[in-house]
Motif scaffolding. Structure first.
Motif, PDB file in Angstrom:
ATOM      1  N   ALA A  96       0.807  -1.225   0.000  1.00 43.02           N
ATOM      2  CA  ALA A  96       0.000   0.000   0.000  1.00 43.02           C
ATOM      3  C   ALA A  96       0.838   1.272   0.000  1.00 43.02           C
ATOM      4  N   GLU A  97       2.060   1.212   0.501  1.00 44.23           N
ATOM      5  CA  GLU A  97       2.886   2.418   0.584  1.00 44.23           C
ATOM      6  C   GLU A  97       3.909   2.510  -0.537  1.00 44.23           C
ATOM      7  N   GLU A  98       3.860   1.588  -1.485  1.00 45.06           N
ATOM      8  CA  GLU A  98       4.781   1.643  -2.617  1.00 45.06           C
ATOM      9  C   GLU A  98       4.426   2.816  -3.532  1.00 45.06           C
ATOM     10  N   GLU A  99       5.415   3.271  -4.298  1.00 42.86           N
ATOM     11  CA  GLU A  99       5.143   4.304  -5.292  1.00 42.86           C
ATOM     12  C   GLU A  99       4.093   3.790  -6.278  1.00 42.86           C
ATOM     13  N   GLU A 100       3.260   4.687  -6.769  1.00 37.85           N
ATOM     14  CA  GLU A 100       2.139   4.278  -7.610  1.00 37.85           C
ATOM     15  C   GLU A 100       2.593   3.484  -8.831  1.00 37.85           C
ATOM     16  N   LEU A 101       3.715   3.867  -9.431  1.00 38.81           N
ATOM     17  CA  LEU A 101       4.191   3.174 -10.625  1.00 38.81           C
ATOM     18  C   LEU A 101       4.648   1.749 -10.316  1.00 38.81           C
ATOM     19  N   ASP A 102       5.078   1.493  -9.066  1.00 36.98           N
ATOM     20  CA  ASP A 102       5.597   0.174  -8.697  1.00 36.98           C
ATOM     21  C   ASP A 102       4.566  -0.685  -7.978  1.00 36.98           C
ATOM     22  N   ARG A 103       3.436  -0.087  -7.594  1.00 38.70           N
ATOM     23  CA  ARG A 103       2.506  -0.788  -6.717  1.00 38.70           C
ATOM     24  C   ARG A 103       1.889  -2.015  -7.375  1.00 38.70           C
ATOM     25  N   ALA A 104       1.487  -1.905  -8.625  1.00 33.02           N
ATOM     26  CA  ALA A 104       0.829  -3.031  -9.297  1.00 33.02           C
ATOM     27  C   ALA A 104       1.759  -4.238  -9.388  1.00 33.02           C
ATOM     28  N   GLU A 105       3.020  -3.990  -9.746  1.00 34.95           N
ATOM     29  CA  GLU A 105       3.984  -5.090  -9.847  1.00 34.95           C
ATOM     30  C   GLU A 105       4.230  -5.716  -8.479  1.00 34.95           C
ATOM     31  N   CYS A 106       4.349  -4.879  -7.451  1.00 39.23           N
ATOM     32  CA  CYS A 106       4.557  -5.375  -6.092  1.00 39.23           C
ATOM     33  C   CYS A 106       3.387  -6.253  -5.656  1.00 39.23           C
ATOM     34  N   GLU A 107       2.167  -5.794  -5.897  1.00 40.45           N
ATOM     35  CA  GLU A 107       0.984  -6.553  -5.500  1.00 40.45           C
ATOM     36  C   GLU A 107       0.931  -7.901  -6.213  1.00 40.45           C
ATOM     37  N   GLU A 108       1.261  -7.890  -7.500  1.00 42.78           N
ATOM     38  CA  GLU A 108       1.232  -9.129  -8.280  1.00 42.78           C
ATOM     39  C   GLU A 108       2.239 -10.139  -7.731  1.00 42.78           C
ATOM     40  N   GLU A 109       3.441  -9.672  -7.389  1.00 45.77           N
ATOM     41  CA  GLU A 109       4.472 -10.575  -6.883  1.00 45.77           C
ATOM     42  C   GLU A 109       4.099 -11.131  -5.515  1.00 45.77           C
ATOM     43  N   VAL A 110       3.624 -10.279  -4.614  1.00 44.49           N
ATOM     44  CA  VAL A 110       3.253 -10.744  -3.272  1.00 44.49           C
ATOM     45  C   VAL A 110       2.138 -11.780  -3.358  1.00 44.49           C
ATOM     46  N   ASP A 111       1.134 -11.522  -4.175  1.00 47.18           N
ATOM     47  CA  ASP A 111       0.020 -12.472  -4.307  1.00 47.18           C
ATOM     48  C   ASP A 111       0.489 -13.799  -4.896  1.00 47.18           C
ATOM     49  N   ALA A 112       1.415 -13.741  -5.858  1.00 46.58           N
ATOM     50  CA  ALA A 112       1.880 -14.969  -6.515  1.00 46.58           C
ATOM     51  C   ALA A 112       2.686 -15.853  -5.566  1.00 46.58           C
ATOM     52  N   LEU A 113       3.369 -15.253  -4.596  1.00 50.99           N
ATOM     53  CA  LEU A 113       4.247 -16.022  -3.716  1.00 50.99           C
ATOM     54  C   LEU A 113       3.489 -16.782  -2.631  1.00 50.99           C
ATOM     55  N   GLU A 114       2.258 -16.399  -2.359  1.00 51.13           N
ATOM     56  CA  GLU A 114       1.440 -17.085  -1.347  1.00 51.13           C
ATOM     57  C   GLU A 114       2.209 -17.251  -0.031  1.00 51.13           C
ATOM     58  N   ILE A 115       2.560 -16.139   0.558  1.00 52.35           N
ATOM     59  CA  ILE A 115       3.288 -16.167   1.828  1.00 52.35           C
ATOM     60  C   ILE A 115       2.284 -16.204   2.974  1.00 52.35           C
ATOM     61  N   ARG A 116       2.365 -17.256   3.760  1.00 49.68           N
ATOM     62  CA  ARG A 116       1.466 -17.421   4.899  1.00 49.68           C
ATOM     63  C   ARG A 116       2.253 -17.393   6.208  1.00 49.68           C
ATOM     64  N   LEU A 117       1.597 -16.899   7.242  1.00 42.27           N
ATOM     65  CA  LEU A 117       2.151 -16.882   8.588  1.00 42.27           C
ATOM     66  C   LEU A 117       1.156 -17.586   9.498  1.00 42.27           C
ATOM     67  N   LYS A 118       1.549 -18.742  10.014  1.00 37.64           N
ATOM     68  CA  LYS A 118       0.660 -19.491  10.907  1.00 37.64           C
ATOM     69  C   LYS A 118       1.046 -19.189  12.348  1.00 37.64           C
ATOM     70  N   ALA A 119       0.108 -18.605  13.094  1.00 37.97           N
ATOM     71  CA  ALA A 119       0.375 -18.163  14.464  1.00 37.97           C
ATOM     72  C   ALA A 119      -0.335 -19.063  15.464  1.00 37.97           C
ATOM     73  N   ARG A 120       0.446 -19.538  16.444  1.00 36.91           N
ATOM     74  CA  ARG A 120      -0.097 -20.318  17.554  1.00 36.91           C
ATOM     75  C   ARG A 120       0.603 -19.882  18.835  1.00 36.91           C
ATOM     76  N   SER A 121       0.099 -20.351  19.961  1.00 38.32           N
ATOM     77  CA  SER A 121       0.717 -20.015  21.238  1.00 38.32           C
ATOM     78  C   SER A 121       0.784 -21.260  22.111  1.00 38.32           C
ATOM     79  N   PHE A 122       1.961 -21.461  22.724  1.00 34.90           N
ATOM     80  CA  PHE A 122       2.147 -22.590  23.633  1.00 34.90           C
ATOM     81  C   PHE A 122       2.532 -22.119  25.031  1.00 34.90           C
ATOM     82  N   ALA A 123       2.558 -20.805  25.219  1.00 35.52           N
ATOM     83  CA  ALA A 123       2.840 -20.226  26.531  1.00 35.52           C
ATOM     84  C   ALA A 123       2.137 -18.883  26.600  1.00 35.52           C
ATOM     85  N   GLU A 124       1.568 -18.577  27.731  1.00 34.68           N
ATOM     86  CA  GLU A 124       0.804 -17.344  27.870  1.00 34.68           C
ATOM     87  C   GLU A 124       1.674 -16.130  27.550  1.00 34.68           C
TER      88      GLU A 124
END
Length: 509
Positions: free
Chosen positions: A154-182
């Motif tokens: 969202a904070e990328e320069e307008e000319l670079d934003r579309a390419e950035c969005e396409e790359e991030v979506d293509a990479l399918e980066i997931r973060l799985k969050a769990r907790s085992f201690a309070e």
């Protein structure tokens, strides 16, 4: 330069725990309830607390004149450079006022402050990474984020934003969050549809930890390059294996960064390789602000490196043929690169800096059970044998004493350097004759605790004696207690060798 040094010193501890003991997951621990808000808060607060802990843990270094004079002041360029004086026009006298003598800029005090970097990292984590818009699935004990290009970019320069969005979506980066201690959150970083997970992290109020699997990292990098329609850089390893883990923690007045090589590391590319033996306590950096002490402890096994040197080029302007007065920049290779290698049987020792006493303590330092080696094109050209006659271990104390540096050691120092650079004459130019085939030695002994003093008078032997020798030049230099090391007139008929012009001299008062 000093700001860069400060950031490196701080980030060595702060970021080291994030990029490299691992997450808190334990099969005997029960999963704790989590939601997007608790995950975001836990990660952000953990990163903020870690940055603050590092700044607090390093602040006392500014009280030490030893650190200020020999580390902090030397990390920047404070040399005085006067204004250039333009020469007078031929036939005219020089005019203008005499230039004022310049003075070096004063050195700013050492004050570690990572507030700006800390706040920016926390903002990005909260608004771009662990944002509610990135939540893909959520249950009572698990939240999975799928990073979306429209949020991350969202904070990328307008000319670079579309390419950035396409790359991030293509990479399918997931973060799985769990907790085992309070109060703590574990994060598994996953890439692509196969959910490759090279990195696991843990964030708690007083610690940040991570575990990196290099083999899976290679698979993830190859997937990412393919998705972006690119080839991996030629310098990227073709084979990668091993595990690296790190933890940054704070307990009371102590801040500690520990790094472990959980599984032997092996990296290899077309012309390079790195091999590091498994080391459960490879490195530990510990700061105790109450005791005003910063310590480094290393306990690593065998290391081996092999890498190419770059070509040596000479560059100059060349007049373009047929275009008088028009020049182009041209470079040509005058010395081709070659393969270099190095091997260590290990490295071990503990270094403590006691800021209140302006003193360094080195304990149990050694380079393993055999000599360290250097290779050129596969041929051994140098080998350093460290303290072979003293159990291959050295204790050393260094302290500031007035304007001098006082050094004492136990039981003594015994270095032997074998040079066989004649084996590399065909690839290394400008080798001096004495470097080709020699055995050099440096021995400091003659006392239970030999001592040196380094100052304006030079290097003085305070206790014991110092002996240097060259086997090929048949040169032996002996410096007794009370004498300094200095330049002397070479003996008549002596071989041309650097040691021929070194000997005992009276110390200047």
């Amino acid at each position: 330069m000093r700001n860069d040094f400060l950031k490196v010193l701080g980030l060595t501890m702060a970021v080291g725990g994030v990029v490299a003991c691992g997450p808190s997951e334990d099969p005997q621990l029960e999963e704790q309830p989590v939601d997007a808000l608790s995950v975001r808060q836990a990660v952000s607060e953990s990163v903020g607390n870690s940055a603050d802990a590092v700044a607090e843990g390093l602040a006392f270094l500014g009280e030490s004149s030893l650190f200020h004079d020999y580390v902090w002041s030397s990390s920047g360029d404070s040399a005085c450079v006067g204004e250039p004086v333009e020469p007078p026009i031929p036939g005219e006298e020089a005019g203008g006022e005499e230039p004022m003598p310049c003075e070096p800029e004063p050195v700013a005090p050492f004050e570690p402050d990572f507030d700006e970097e800390r706040d920016e990292i926390r903002r990005v984590l909260e608004e771009r990474i662990f944002a509610d818009e990135n939540v893909e699935t959520a249950s009572e004990t698990e939240v999975t984020y799928l990073l979306k290009g429209e949020v991350v970019c969202a904070e990328e320069e307008e000319l670079d934003r579309a390419e950035c969005e396409e790359e991030v979506d293509a990479l399918e980066i997931r973060l799985k969050a769990r907790s085992f201690a309070e109060g703590e959150v574990d994060i598994d970083v996953m890439v692509g549809p196969d959910r490759l997970s090279p990195l696991s992290m843990a964030f708690g109020p007083a610690r940040v930890a991570a575990d990196l699997d290099l083999a899976i990292l290679k698979d993830a990098a190859e997937f990412m390059a393919a998705e972006m329609g690119e080839e991996l850089d030629a310098s990227f390893p073709q084979t990668m294996s091993g595990r690296l883990s790190a933890e940054l923690s704070k307990s009371g007045d102590e801040v500690a960064l520990s790094v472990a090589v959980g599984q032997a590391i092996a990296l290899a590319g077309e012309m390079f390789s790195v091999d590091i033996a498994a080391s459960p306590r490879a490195l530990e950096i510990r700061s105790d602000s109450a005791a005003r002490e910063l310590s480094f402890e290393v306990d690593m096994g065998a290391l081996a490196l092999n890498f190419p040197t770059g070509d040596v080029e000479e560059c100059y302007d060349v007049e373009v043929p047929g275009e008088p007065g028009n020049y182009e920049f041209n470079c040509e290779v005058v010395e081709e690169g070659y393969q270099m290698g190095a091997a260590l049987a290990g490295i071990k020792g503990a270094l403590s800096f006691l800021a209140a006493e302006d003193r360094l303590e080195l304990r149990g330092f050694g380079l393993g059970a055999s000599p360290a080696q250097v290779f050129v094109e596969g041929e051994e050209v140098a080998a350093l044998d460290f303290n072979a006659d003293h159990g291959r271990s050295l204790d050393l104390d260094l302290a500031k004493d007035g304007d001098d540096i006082a050094i004492s050691m136990s039981p003594g120092l015994d270095l032997e350097l074998m040079l066989a650079l004649y084996r590399a004459q065909d690839v290394i130019s400008d080798l001096e004759a004495w470097m080709l085939d020699d055995v050099l030695s440096l021995v400091i002994d003659g006392d239970a605790s030999p001592a040196l003093r380094v100052g304006e008078a030079g290097v003085k032997v305070e206790r014991g004696q110092l002996m240097m020798s060259s086997e090929s030049a048949d040169v032996v230099v002996e410096i007794e207690a009370g004498m300094c090391i200095g330049e002397v007139e070479p003996a008549e008929g002596s071989a041309e060798h650097p040691m021929s012009a070194v000997g005992p001299v009276a110390c200047e008062q």
